[in-house]
Enzyme design. Structure first.
Site, mmCIF file in Angstrom:
data_model
loop_
_atom_site.group_PDB
_atom_site.id
_atom_site.type_symbol
_atom_site.label_atom_id
_atom_site.label_comp_id
_atom_site.label_asym_id
_atom_site.label_seq_id
_atom_site.Cartn_x
_atom_site.Cartn_y
_atom_site.Cartn_z
ATOM 1 N N HIS A 39 0.844 -1.201 0.000
ATOM 2 C CA HIS A 39 0.000 0.000 0.000
ATOM 3 C C HIS A 39 0.877 1.249 0.000
ATOM 4 O O HIS A 39 1.253 1.745 1.059
ATOM 5 C CB HIS A 39 -0.906 -0.009 1.232
ATOM 6 C CG HIS A 39 -1.758 -1.230 1.330
ATOM 7 N ND1 HIS A 39 -1.252 -2.460 1.706
ATOM 8 C CD2 HIS A 39 -3.073 -1.415 1.091
ATOM 9 C CE1 HIS A 39 -2.234 -3.351 1.689
ATOM 10 N NE2 HIS A 39 -3.344 -2.757 1.318
ATOM 11 N N HIS A 288 -4.159 3.078 -3.291
ATOM 12 C CA HIS A 288 -4.309 2.473 -1.959
ATOM 13 C C HIS A 288 -3.528 1.169 -1.806
ATOM 14 O O HIS A 288 -2.667 1.056 -0.956
ATOM 15 C CB HIS A 288 -5.793 2.239 -1.646
ATOM 16 C CG HIS A 288 -6.014 1.298 -0.501
ATOM 17 N ND1 HIS A 288 -6.116 1.718 0.796
ATOM 18 C CD2 HIS A 288 -6.106 -0.060 -0.471
ATOM 19 C CE1 HIS A 288 -6.264 0.664 1.577
ATOM 20 N NE2 HIS A 288 -6.264 -0.424 0.843
ATOM 21 N N GLU A 440 -17.782 -4.866 24.304
ATOM 22 C CA GLU A 440 -16.898 -6.031 24.387
ATOM 23 C C GLU A 440 -15.689 -5.925 23.466
ATOM 24 O O GLU A 440 -14.563 -6.257 23.860
ATOM 25 C CB GLU A 440 -17.664 -7.324 24.069
ATOM 26 C CG GLU A 440 -18.637 -7.765 25.134
ATOM 27 C CD GLU A 440 -19.984 -7.075 25.030
ATOM 28 O OE1 GLU A 440 -20.170 -6.246 24.107
ATOM 29 O OE2 GLU A 440 -20.866 -7.352 25.867
ATOM 30 N N HIS A 501 -28.259 -16.739 24.625
ATOM 31 C CA HIS A 501 -27.270 -16.604 25.694
ATOM 32 C C HIS A 501 -26.550 -17.911 26.011
ATOM 33 O O HIS A 501 -25.780 -17.980 26.963
ATOM 34 C CB HIS A 501 -27.944 -16.068 26.968
ATOM 35 C CG HIS A 501 -28.205 -14.591 26.916
ATOM 36 N ND1 HIS A 501 -28.891 -13.991 25.884
ATOM 37 C CD2 HIS A 501 -27.852 -13.591 27.765
ATOM 38 C CE1 HIS A 501 -28.959 -12.680 26.110
ATOM 39 N NE2 HIS A 501 -28.333 -12.423 27.244
HETATM 40 C C1 TPP Z 1 -11.364 -5.036 9.838
HETATM 41 C C2 TPP Z 1 -10.815 -4.861 8.460
HETATM 42 N N1 TPP Z 1 -11.652 -4.918 7.416
HETATM 43 C C3 TPP Z 1 -11.158 -4.797 6.161
HETATM 44 C C4 TPP Z 1 -9.830 -4.654 5.939
HETATM 45 C C5 TPP Z 1 -9.280 -4.587 4.521
HETATM 46 N N2 TPP Z 1 -8.833 -3.211 4.233
HETATM 47 C C6 TPP Z 1 -7.560 -2.859 4.332
HETATM 48 S S1 TPP Z 1 -7.301 -1.234 4.002
HETATM 49 C C7 TPP Z 1 -8.946 -1.001 3.667
HETATM 50 C C8 TPP Z 1 -9.440 0.357 3.278
HETATM 51 C C9 TPP Z 1 -9.100 1.308 4.309
HETATM 52 O O1 TPP Z 1 -9.406 2.590 3.948
HETATM 53 P P1 TPP Z 1 -8.736 3.760 4.754
HETATM 54 O O2 TPP Z 1 -8.699 3.437 6.177
HETATM 55 O O3 TPP Z 1 -9.380 5.001 4.339
HETATM 56 O O4 TPP Z 1 -7.224 3.708 4.275
HETATM 57 P P2 TPP Z 1 -6.599 4.436 3.020
HETATM 58 O O5 TPP Z 1 -7.046 3.718 1.797
HETATM 59 O O6 TPP Z 1 -7.062 5.829 3.042
HETATM 60 O O7 TPP Z 1 -5.148 4.272 3.262
HETATM 61 C C10 TPP Z 1 -9.652 -2.177 3.856
HETATM 62 C C11 TPP Z 1 -11.101 -2.301 3.625
HETATM 63 C C12 TPP Z 1 -8.995 -4.605 7.075
HETATM 64 N N3 TPP Z 1 -7.676 -4.477 6.973
HETATM 65 N N4 TPP Z 1 -9.507 -4.689 8.306
#
Ligand code: TPP
Ligand code: MG
Length: 700
Positions: A39, A288, A440, A501
């Protein structure tokens, strides 16, 4: 002046600040490009933010990245890992051994960056605690980092309240910074954590929100149009904005605002451009999660005024510039702290000793001297009740054993009742009882944060709600943090509350997680032994699974001692001569039921063995001799009894064994009716045992 508004020919480009920022950018781009995976866009955009924070503000000594009073930097956007690796490399952070000794070598050499995302590189895809020194917590699952940062901030407040003394007000005064993005903000866990942080008025906590309007699927207009600033103001945070991520002066001002805010946490909303400087990819989701491509890398470098064909290029003077900034400041602060802790030790030897032990994950001398023994009692007590007694006896002698519940302490019985323990609140940071509220998932992450600062945290709830916090628990296990999870209401034994539960698959779920120790004790004395084992763990989280309903306290003069629990499974009652024709295996509340069946079978002349198996993981850790002494391979007639899914039990009962289990959801009714409906009776167990024996005889 904003870096963004500077044309490439400007003399400002020659400044060391900009050279350092661009070194972070280009290392990140080159690392991703070489890996052909990763990334690049967010490290490129946030390089000035991270640079400003690290070089000007972060109280962190790269020579000693485990100094206890260091500021913590959490990269909640774990996908932007190259940003952190570039910083760790350029600031020459030293590697630390598993025993917390600083080693001479650097944590992230340039070769590790060149091997980004390759097997065994110190630069894995997402930052991993315990693998790369300088990484304060494992991140990647979005939202976990920011929630963990709340735990780290709480731990600092607690340490300060207990250990800071007149003349030593700054023993613990570190700040916690977490860098997060749109994803972190969208995840529910960040809302839970931010709500609690605001409530607790954690003024040492600063989140930096990268407001770049981009996630994987495109622009945030697709999914995320809430007003984040208003939301955080509503949580009781101080909110400030930086309109341009390249503006070092504005950034510095925002960090100073954070320092000057003494009554609440701070959110800095930073507008940035993902893929900054890449002509075709900036501000698009294309920046990204994939390499820019060789051509785009070259063009971005041209925009930065960077040598286009140089890869992994660190211009002269960059390392030295970081040494003179964060390096010098960090070392001075760190050395001064250690000089003062020497003084502190003279004035407060007992507190200093506590700190030493805590920081090395050791227990105080005599920590277990008051753990209770429970006399045999056919009526007995619920294991949540015996756990309360054991926990409180341990808490008396382990001052940094602290924790609480997600609003269920009256049910989970996890309150530390001694009067001096108190409640942790915005007004009382010394309290040892935490009220996490009905949150939680954040509780799990906060426990991780507490554990990262090395206090000994526990958290509790109904077992069914592990489903709400598994994401955080998985990180406890992955990070090898000795977090203690106490879960009660462990089965259909809950009764009237019904199937919503009543855990069914949760035990299998927990047991399937690598590195997690699951213990479901049978009676009060097994509970004592379970706590003994758990409190001595250094690198494993544990889940203690307890009943709501009373279970008999087994007569240990007649049956084997509960100390067998430490080996995961032990022979509680045996056939004459230790020569069984059938083995009953049970956990928790079902052990008493099997004891009844065992007694009856013995009367009828059936040679049965009863194995109490509170922990699969502890048992699997034993040597083969022991395991086979408990479960001799030639005895194939086996019956397991557990009020839960049978998933995994064949590992112990074999392909021909029988599992008395529950194959559906539970039901709402008084327990007696449920036991009947689901067939948990001594008669059924006896019948299963006999049928197993008959089956084996028929085959031999
Ligand atoms: C809980 C979770 N769900 C999905 C992902 C997959 N994922 C990695 S980065 C991303 C997008 C994140 O967007 P943002 O936080 O805006 O980061 P940017 O692209 O701006 O760097 C996703 C969906 C993850 N790492 N964790
Ligand atoms: Mg984004």
């Amino acid at each position: 002046m904003s870096i963004a508004t500077v044309s490439p020919s400007s003399p400002l480009l020659q400044t060391m600040d900009l050279t350092c920022v661009n070194t972070i950018r280009t290392l990140s781009m080159d690392g991703v490009q070489a890996a052909n995976s990763g990334h690049p866009g967010t490290p490129m955009a946030l390089a000035p933010v991270a640079y400003c924070l690290w070089q000007q503000f972060l109280r962190f000594d790269p020579q000693d990245p485990v100094w206890p009073n260091r500021d913590r930097f959490v990269l909640s956007i774990g996908h932007a890992s190259m940003l952190l690796y570039s910083l760790l490399h350029l600031t020459e952070v030293r590697a630390v051994s598993k025993d917390y000794e600083t080693l001479g070598e650097v944590s992230v050499p340039l070769d590790a960056i060149k091997a980004f995302r390759q097997l065994d590189s110190r630069c894995p895809g997402h930052p991993e605690y315990r693998w790369t020194s300088g990484v304060e917590t494992t991140t990647g699952p979005l939202g976990q980092g920011v929630a963990t940062s709340v735990g780290i901030a709480i731990a600092r407040q607690w340490l300060a309240a207990r250990y800071n003394r007149p003349g030593f007000e700054d023993l613990f005064d570190f700040n916690v910074y977490a860098l997060c993005g749109d994803g972190c903000m969208m995840e529910g866990i960040s809302s839970e954590a931010a709500s609690l942080a605001g409530h607790l008025r954690l003024s040492n906590l600063c989140w930096i929100y990268d407001n770049n309007h981009i996630t994987i699927e495109g622009n945030t207009s697709l999914t995320f149009t809430e007003d984040v600033a208003t939301r955080f103001i509503g949580y009781g945070w101080n909110v400030t904005r930086v309109g341009d991520a390249n503006d070092l002066d504005m950034l510095a001002r925002a960090f100073r605002t954070f320092h000057n805010t003494k009554d609440r946490p701070t959110l800095i909303i930073v507008d940035s451009h993902i893929g900054y400087g890449a002509p075709h990819k900036q501000d698009t989701s294309g920046a990204h999660g994939e390499p820019l491509g060789e051509d785009e890398v070259r063009l971005a470098k041209r925009n930065y005024g960077w040598p286009e064909d140089k890869k992994f290029f660190v211009p002269e003077g960059v390392y030295d510039h970081f040494r003179q900034g964060i390096g010098k400041r960090g070392k001075q602060l760190r050395d001064a702290w250690f000089a003062r802790i020497g003084e502190y030790r003279k004035q407060y030897p007992e507190l200093a000793e506590e700190l030493f032990r805590m920081q090395h994950r050791q227990l105080p001398e005599g920590w277990d001297r008051e753990l209770p023994e429970f006399p045999a009692d056919p009526k007995g007590l619920a294991t949540r009740e015996s756990s309360a007694k054991v926990l409180n006896a341990a808490a008396k002698n382990i001052p940094w054993l602290i924790g609480g519940s997600a609003d269920l302490a009256p049910s989970t019985k996890t309150r530390i009742t001694q009067e001096s323990a108190g409640d942790f609140s915005a007004e009382n940071h010394a309290g040892r009882n935490f009220h996490f509220g009905i949150r939680e998932h954040a509780m799990g992450a906060i426990l991780n944060g507490l554990s990262l600062v090395k206090v000994r945290p526990f958290g509790s709830g109904f077992f069914i709600f592990v489903d709400y916090m598994r994401g955080s628990m998985r990180l406890s296990a992955l990070m090898e943090l000795p977090v203690i999870y106490v879960f009660t209401h462990d089965s259909i034994g809950v009764g009237e509350d019904g199937p919503t539960h009543q855990p069914i698959e949760q035990l299998a779920h927990m047991r399937s997680m690598p590195g997690l120790i699951v213990i479901r004790p049978a009676d009060a004395n097994e509970v004592r032994e379970a706590w003994k084992v758990i409190l001595q763990l250094h690198h494993q989280p544990a889940v203690l699974v307890l009943t709501r309903q009373a279970v008999p306290t087994i007569d240990r003069r007649k049956y084997a001692p509960a100390s067998g629990l430490a080996r995961g499974a032990y022979i509680l009652a045996d056939a004459p001569g230790g020569n069984p024709e059938v083995i009953l295996i049970a956990t928790g509340s079902e052990v008493a039921l099997c004891l009844e069946a065992y007694e009856q079978l013995s009367k009828e002349g059936v040679r049965a063995r009863l194995v109490s198996m509170p922990s699969w993981e502890l048992f699997d850790d034993q040597d083969r001799n022991y395991r086979e002494s408990v479960l001799p391979p030639h005895v194939k007639a086996r019956v397991s009894v557990e009020e839960a899914s049978d998933f995994g039990w064949s590992k112990y009962t074999g392909s021909e064994g029988h599992n008395v289990c529950i194959e559906s959801f539970g039901a709402s009714a008084p327990l007696k009716q449920l036991l009947k409906k689901f067939g948990f009776s001594a008669e059924r167990i006896m019948a299963a045992a006999k049928s197993q024996i008959a089956q084996q005889r028929a085959q031999s």
